[in-house]
Design a protein around this motif. Structure first.
Motif, mmCIF file in Angstrom:
data_model
loop_
_atom_site.group_PDB
_atom_site.id
_atom_site.type_symbol
_atom_site.label_atom_id
_atom_site.label_comp_id
_atom_site.label_asym_id
_atom_site.label_seq_id
_atom_site.Cartn_x
_atom_site.Cartn_y
_atom_site.Cartn_z
ATOM 1 N N THR A 142 0.797 -1.225 0.000
ATOM 2 C CA THR A 142 0.000 0.000 0.000
ATOM 3 C C THR A 142 0.832 1.279 0.000
ATOM 4 O O THR A 142 0.271 2.369 0.063
ATOM 5 C CB THR A 142 -0.956 0.015 1.206
ATOM 6 N N THR A 143 2.161 1.165 -0.061
ATOM 7 C CA THR A 143 2.964 2.386 -0.132
ATOM 8 C C THR A 143 2.828 2.997 -1.520
ATOM 9 O O THR A 143 2.400 2.331 -2.470
ATOM 10 C CB THR A 143 4.451 2.097 0.146
ATOM 11 N N ASP A 144 3.203 4.248 -1.646
ATOM 12 C CA ASP A 144 3.150 4.905 -2.958
ATOM 13 C C ASP A 144 3.982 4.136 -3.984
ATOM 14 O O ASP A 144 3.567 3.951 -5.121
ATOM 15 C CB ASP A 144 3.643 6.349 -2.868
ATOM 16 N N ALA A 145 5.163 3.671 -3.579
ATOM 17 C CA ALA A 145 6.031 2.918 -4.496
ATOM 18 C C ALA A 145 5.387 1.598 -4.907
ATOM 19 O O ALA A 145 5.468 1.202 -6.074
ATOM 20 C CB ALA A 145 7.393 2.665 -3.838
ATOM 21 N N ASP A 146 4.741 0.911 -3.968
ATOM 22 C CA ASP A 146 4.046 -0.343 -4.283
ATOM 23 C C ASP A 146 2.918 -0.107 -5.275
ATOM 24 O O ASP A 146 2.757 -0.852 -6.250
ATOM 25 C CB ASP A 146 3.445 -0.977 -3.022
ATOM 26 N N LEU A 147 2.123 0.934 -5.033
ATOM 27 C CA LEU A 147 1.005 1.231 -5.918
ATOM 28 C C LEU A 147 1.490 1.612 -7.314
ATOM 29 O O LEU A 147 0.913 1.194 -8.310
ATOM 30 C CB LEU A 147 0.135 2.334 -5.319
ATOM 31 N N GLU A 148 2.558 2.394 -7.383
ATOM 32 C CA GLU A 148 3.133 2.758 -8.681
ATOM 33 C C GLU A 148 3.612 1.508 -9.411
ATOM 34 O O GLU A 148 3.355 1.334 -10.598
ATOM 35 C CB GLU A 148 4.297 3.730 -8.492
ATOM 36 N N ASN A 149 4.274 0.621 -8.696
ATOM 37 C CA ASN A 149 4.787 -0.611 -9.300
ATOM 38 C C ASN A 149 3.657 -1.509 -9.795
ATOM 39 O O ASN A 149 3.728 -2.065 -10.887
ATOM 40 C CB ASN A 149 5.649 -1.365 -8.289
ATOM 41 N N ASP A 150 2.608 -1.647 -9.012
ATOM 42 C CA ASP A 150 1.523 -2.564 -9.348
ATOM 43 C C ASP A 150 0.509 -2.003 -10.336
ATOM 44 O O ASP A 150 -0.048 -2.754 -11.144
ATOM 45 C CB ASP A 150 0.783 -3.002 -8.080
ATOM 46 N N PHE A 151 0.247 -0.702 -10.272
ATOM 47 C CA PHE A 151 -0.845 -0.146 -11.071
ATOM 48 C C PHE A 151 -0.443 1.003 -11.989
ATOM 49 O O PHE A 151 -1.255 1.469 -12.783
ATOM 50 C CB PHE A 151 -1.980 0.308 -10.142
ATOM 51 N N GLY A 152 0.786 1.469 -11.892
ATOM 52 C CA GLY A 152 1.230 2.592 -12.713
ATOM 53 C C GLY A 152 1.119 2.333 -14.197
ATOM 54 O O GLY A 152 0.760 3.219 -14.973
ATOM 55 N N ASP A 173 -0.507 4.823 -16.986
ATOM 56 C CA ASP A 173 0.256 5.516 -18.032
ATOM 57 C C ASP A 173 0.161 4.850 -19.405
ATOM 58 O O ASP A 173 0.765 5.316 -20.363
ATOM 59 C CB ASP A 173 1.709 5.730 -17.616
ATOM 60 N N GLY A 174 -0.585 3.752 -19.497
ATOM 61 C CA GLY A 174 -0.834 3.128 -20.796
ATOM 62 C C GLY A 174 0.189 2.112 -21.248
ATOM 63 O O GLY A 174 0.136 1.642 -22.374
ATOM 64 N N THR A 175 1.112 1.720 -20.378
ATOM 65 C CA THR A 175 2.101 0.708 -20.764
ATOM 66 C C THR A 175 1.642 -0.714 -20.456
ATOM 67 O O THR A 175 2.313 -1.666 -20.834
ATOM 68 C CB THR A 175 3.462 0.973 -20.086
ATOM 69 N N GLU A 176 0.524 -0.862 -19.761
ATOM 70 C CA GLU A 176 -0.091 -2.165 -19.492
ATOM 71 C C GLU A 176 -1.452 -2.204 -20.169
ATOM 72 O O GLU A 176 -2.197 -1.225 -20.123
ATOM 73 C CB GLU A 176 -0.285 -2.381 -17.992
ATOM 74 N N PRO A 177 -1.816 -3.349 -20.763
ATOM 75 C CA PRO A 177 -3.111 -3.449 -21.450
ATOM 76 C C PRO A 177 -4.256 -3.796 -20.498
ATOM 77 O O PRO A 177 -4.901 -4.830 -20.619
ATOM 78 C CB PRO A 177 -2.873 -4.572 -22.458
ATOM 79 N N SER A 178 -4.466 -2.945 -19.506
ATOM 80 C CA SER A 178 -5.537 -3.189 -18.547
ATOM 81 C C SER A 178 -6.190 -1.862 -18.178
ATOM 82 O O SER A 178 -5.676 -0.793 -18.487
ATOM 83 C CB SER A 178 -4.995 -3.872 -17.288
ATOM 84 N N ALA A 179 -7.316 -1.969 -17.505
ATOM 85 C CA ALA A 179 -8.015 -0.783 -17.019
ATOM 86 C C ALA A 179 -8.301 -0.973 -15.540
ATOM 87 O O ALA A 179 -8.836 -2.002 -15.135
ATOM 88 C CB ALA A 179 -9.309 -0.575 -17.779
ATOM 89 N N ASP A 180 -7.903 -0.011 -14.738
ATOM 90 C CA ASP A 180 -8.165 -0.032 -13.306
ATOM 91 C C ASP A 180 -9.188 1.057 -13.002
ATOM 92 O O ASP A 180 -8.995 2.216 -13.368
ATOM 93 C CB ASP A 180 -6.882 0.223 -12.512
ATOM 94 N N TYR A 206 -8.997 -6.859 -17.788
ATOM 95 C CA TYR A 206 -7.992 -7.091 -18.820
ATOM 96 C C TYR A 206 -8.330 -8.376 -19.546
ATOM 97 O O TYR A 206 -9.102 -9.199 -19.057
ATOM 98 C CB TYR A 206 -6.584 -7.152 -18.228
ATOM 99 N N ARG A 207 -7.763 -8.520 -20.721
ATOM 100 C CA ARG A 207 -7.967 -9.748 -21.492
ATOM 101 C C ARG A 207 -6.960 -10.787 -21.025
ATOM 102 O O ARG A 207 -5.761 -10.499 -20.905
ATOM 103 C CB ARG A 207 -7.778 -9.479 -22.985
#
Length: 59
Positions: free
Chosen positions: A9-19, A23-30, A46-47
């Motif tokens: 739940t840290t900012d770094a964890d959230l950036e790593n998991d959901f960033g 920013d569009g580099t993962e083919p998913s929608a949160d 996601y597919r």
């Protein structure tokens, strides 16, 4: 589900998991679910074919 949803739940964890979805580099929608302006839930879509390593874990 725990093997897929064991996020820190840290900012770094959230950036790593959901960033990447933000920013569009993962083919998913949160998506954040809100009720009366209060965040009450989270939906990720996601597919499966875009994440074959997850599909393999499903058996």
């Amino acid at each position: 589900m725990a093997r897929f949803w064991n996020h820190g739940t840290t900012d770094a964890d959230l950036e790593n998991d959901f960033g990447g979805s933000i920013d569009g580099t993962e083919p998913s929608a949160d998506l954040i679910v809100r009720c009366g302006g209060i965040p009450i839930g989270f939906v990720q879509r996601y597919r499966l074919k875009d994440y074959p390593e997850d599909t393999a874990l499903l058996g």
